[in-house]
Design a protein around this motif. Structure first.
Motif, short mmCIF file in Angstrom:
data_model
loop_
_atom_site.label_atom_id
_atom_site.label_comp_id
_atom_site.label_asym_id
_atom_site.label_seq_id
_atom_site.Cartn_x
_atom_site.Cartn_y
_atom_site.Cartn_z
N LEU A 34 47.30 38.34 50.22
CA LEU A 34 46.41 37.48 50.99
C LEU A 34 46.97 36.06 50.88
O LEU A 34 46.78 35.40 49.86
CB LEU A 34 44.97 37.55 50.45
N LEU A 37 44.72 33.12 49.67
CA LEU A 37 43.93 33.29 48.46
C LEU A 37 44.04 32.06 47.57
O LEU A 37 45.13 31.59 47.27
CB LEU A 37 44.42 34.54 47.69
N LEU A 55 39.21 33.84 50.09
CA LEU A 55 40.11 34.97 50.35
C LEU A 55 40.98 34.71 51.57
O LEU A 55 42.09 35.20 51.65
CB LEU A 55 39.30 36.26 50.53
#
Length: 77
Positions: A34, A37, A55
């Motif tokens: 991700l 993140l 996220l």
């Protein structure tokens, strides 16, 4: 801010950063990245800080891989 409160805030921020590091490592072990993140800077700058983990966005493929990894983990538990 008094020294006790400062120490508490520093501990909360260390804990939040550690949580992001742990999540990133777990995702990497599952082959998932991700890119966004991290900690949400707005919630870290609040008074008192209440850090939230951001996220971020991901591709459809990544979302499906994440869902599959969570399903697999759920099936084990």
């Amino acid at each position: 801010m008094d020294s006790e409160r400062t120490a508490l805030v520093k501990e909360e921020m260390r804990d939040a950063k550690k949580a992001v590091t742990e999540l990133r490592a777990a995702l990497e072990r599952a082959g998932i990245t991700l890119p966004s993140l991290g900690l949400d800077p707005v919630t870290c700058a609040a008074e008192p800080p209440r850090p939230l983990v951001e996220l971020g966005r991901c591709t459809v493929e990544t979302a499906r891989r994440l869902a599959a990894a969570l399903r697999e983990e759920g099936d084990r538990g």
